[in-house]
Design a protein around this motif. Sequence first.
Motif, PDB file in Angstrom:
ATOM      1  N   ALA A  17       0.724  -1.279   0.151  1.00  0.00           N
ATOM      2  CA  ALA A  17      -0.057   0.080  -0.038  1.00  0.00           C
ATOM      3  C   ALA A  17       0.798   1.347  -0.092  1.00  0.00           C
ATOM      4  O   ALA A  17       0.534   2.268  -0.675  1.00  0.00           O
ATOM      5  N   GLY A  18       1.914   1.232   1.099  1.00  0.00           N
ATOM      6  CA  GLY A  18       2.717   2.675   0.929  1.00  0.00           C
ATOM      7  C   GLY A  18       3.892   2.481  -0.361  1.00  0.00           C
ATOM      8  O   GLY A  18       3.897   3.575  -0.852  1.00  0.00           O
ATOM      9  N   LEU A  19       4.085   1.323  -0.667  1.00  0.00           N
ATOM     10  CA  LEU A  19       4.979   1.193  -1.946  1.00  0.00           C
ATOM     11  C   LEU A  19       4.411   1.746  -3.040  1.00  0.00           C
ATOM     12  O   LEU A  19       5.092   2.647  -4.012  1.00  0.00           O
ATOM     13  N   ARG A  67      -0.895   9.436   5.114  1.00  0.00           N
ATOM     14  CA  ARG A  67      -0.213  10.365   6.214  1.00  0.00           C
ATOM     15  C   ARG A  67       1.348  10.320   5.828  1.00  0.00           C
ATOM     16  O   ARG A  67       1.859  11.681   5.821  1.00  0.00           O
ATOM     17  N   ALA A  68       2.017   9.482   5.566  1.00  0.00           N
ATOM     18  CA  ALA A  68       3.585   9.402   5.194  1.00  0.00           C
ATOM     19  C   ALA A  68       3.669  10.174   3.972  1.00  0.00           C
ATOM     20  O   ALA A  68       4.674  10.967   3.719  1.00  0.00           O
ATOM     21  N   HIS A  69       2.845  10.061   2.817  1.00  0.00           N
ATOM     22  CA  HIS A  69       2.854  10.439   1.773  1.00  0.00           C
ATOM     23  C   HIS A  69       2.737  11.982   1.563  1.00  0.00           C
ATOM     24  O   HIS A  69       3.381  12.704   0.978  1.00  0.00           O
ATOM     25  N   HIS A  70       1.813  12.327   2.586  1.00  0.00           N
ATOM     26  CA  HIS A  70       1.538  13.862   2.743  1.00  0.00           C
ATOM     27  C   HIS A  70       2.503  14.405   3.280  1.00  0.00           C
ATOM     28  O   HIS A  70       2.732  15.569   2.964  1.00  0.00           O
ATOM     29  N   ARG A  71       3.316  13.877   4.329  1.00  0.00           N
ATOM     30  CA  ARG A  71       4.595  14.468   4.894  1.00  0.00           C
ATOM     31  C   ARG A  71       5.583  14.711   4.144  1.00  0.00           C
ATOM     32  O   ARG A  71       6.481  15.629   4.255  1.00  0.00           O
ATOM     33  N   SER A 224      -1.309  -4.151   8.941  1.00  0.00           N
ATOM     34  CA  SER A 224      -1.395  -3.472   7.729  1.00  0.00           C
ATOM     35  C   SER A 224      -0.877  -2.085   8.058  1.00  0.00           C
ATOM     36  O   SER A 224      -0.092  -1.283   7.294  1.00  0.00           O
ATOM     37  N   MET A 225      -1.510  -1.333   8.932  1.00  0.00           N
ATOM     38  CA  MET A 225      -1.589  -0.016   9.206  1.00  0.00           C
ATOM     39  C   MET A 225       0.090   0.217   9.541  1.00  0.00           C
ATOM     40  O   MET A 225       0.628   1.452   9.088  1.00  0.00           O
ATOM     41  N   PHE A 226       0.723  -0.479  10.328  1.00  0.00           N
ATOM     42  CA  PHE A 226       2.080  -0.281  10.720  1.00  0.00           C
ATOM     43  C   PHE A 226       3.302  -0.361   9.472  1.00  0.00           C
ATOM     44  O   PHE A 226       3.912   0.614   9.047  1.00  0.00           O
ATOM     45  N   PHE A 227       2.750  -1.304   8.794  1.00  0.00           N
ATOM     46  CA  PHE A 227       3.717  -1.476   7.544  1.00  0.00           C
ATOM     47  C   PHE A 227       3.506  -0.473   6.458  1.00  0.00           C
ATOM     48  O   PHE A 227       4.404  -0.494   5.524  1.00  0.00           O
ATOM     49  N   ALA A 232       5.678   3.484   2.477  1.00  0.00           N
ATOM     50  CA  ALA A 232       5.633   4.811   1.902  1.00  0.00           C
ATOM     51  C   ALA A 232       7.026   5.397   2.068  1.00  0.00           C
ATOM     52  O   ALA A 232       7.278   6.215   1.137  1.00  0.00           O
ATOM     53  N   LYS A 233       7.506   5.240   2.913  1.00  0.00           N
ATOM     54  CA  LYS A 233       9.034   5.775   3.132  1.00  0.00           C
ATOM     55  C   LYS A 233       9.819   5.194   2.167  1.00  0.00           C
ATOM     56  O   LYS A 233      10.880   5.807   1.511  1.00  0.00           O
ATOM     57  N   LEU A 234       9.890   3.708   1.855  1.00  0.00           N
ATOM     58  CA  LEU A 234      10.571   3.086   0.954  1.00  0.00           C
ATOM     59  C   LEU A 234      10.246   3.701  -0.571  1.00  0.00           C
ATOM     60  O   LEU A 234      11.265   3.562  -1.411  1.00  0.00           O
ATOM     61  N   ALA A 235       9.223   3.930  -0.835  1.00  0.00           N
ATOM     62  CA  ALA A 235       8.676   4.337  -2.098  1.00  0.00           C
ATOM     63  C   ALA A 235       9.294   5.845  -2.517  1.00  0.00           C
ATOM     64  O   ALA A 235       9.720   5.987  -3.850  1.00  0.00           O
ATOM     65  N   HIS A 236       9.921   6.563  -1.560  1.00  0.00           N
ATOM     66  CA  HIS A 236      10.646   7.844  -1.902  1.00  0.00           C
ATOM     67  C   HIS A 236      11.974   7.653  -1.766  1.00  0.00           C
ATOM     68  O   HIS A 236      12.936   8.650  -2.112  1.00  0.00           O
ATOM     69  N   ARG A 237      12.506   6.461  -1.586  1.00  0.00           N
ATOM     70  CA  ARG A 237      14.130   6.086  -1.861  1.00  0.00           C
ATOM     71  C   ARG A 237      14.428   5.400  -3.098  1.00  0.00           C
ATOM     72  O   ARG A 237      15.329   5.327  -3.586  1.00  0.00           O
TER      73      ARG A 237
END
Length: 260
Positions: A17-19, A67-71, A224-227, A232-237
Amino acid sequence: MEFLLYLALGACAGVLAGLFGVGGGLIIVPVLVFSFTVQGFDSSVLTHLAVGTSLATIIFTTILSVRAHHRAGAVQWNVFGWMTIGILIGAVLGSFTASRIAGPNLQKIIGVFAIVMAIKMALDLKPKVVRGIPGKSALAGAGILIGWASAIFGIGGGSLTVPFLTWRSLTMQQAVATSAACGFPTAIVGTISFMLLGRHDPLLPEHSLGFVYLPALIGIALTSMFFAQFGAKLAHRLSPKMLKRLFALMLVVVGISFLA
């Protein structure tokens, strides 16, 4: 034992989801279909139950991902707003459409869809890039189609929203982030629709709320919420090219599993 599977599935779904901004549905649905088959659920309802449960879990996977992407400043909220108008309409129509399709046929449709999207992403097949964000009506129209398909396939819409937004010149990171945000209203409307459409089905197993299986929802949501934040952080790397290749590979695996 099944609950441990749901916890592990939630972790994988959260990272995806985040990636990729896909809500994790493209991996949740096939695993749930397999799990429900092993548990002996009726074949006429288990695919619909997997799709409805997947949509419900996406509500949780998208919250912290967005939230992570918004930050990171990647969510394009002006695009999100107008697409959401169409997505809400499309998700209701898609849920109704899915309820009219036989379970085995729905599995095959999802499999073909995943493989087609994988080929498109891997080969970078797309029409001539149109510079700039489309108008309000075009965004709403795209939202209707994406919401309709997302409800049928039990996904957050990322496999459609991400290619659409990158085609319209958003960066991969911006497209993933905005897609994740769009997955939230898709999941809410789709979940409510599947709950209502399946509420009187006599073949559903215990602990089901319409076409949503609560034990699976709880187990997946817990991890899922934690991971999702990690994904999301990994997507920006990662580089945009690497993101596309990983995304395509994931879709191929899902498609083959549904057609096997």
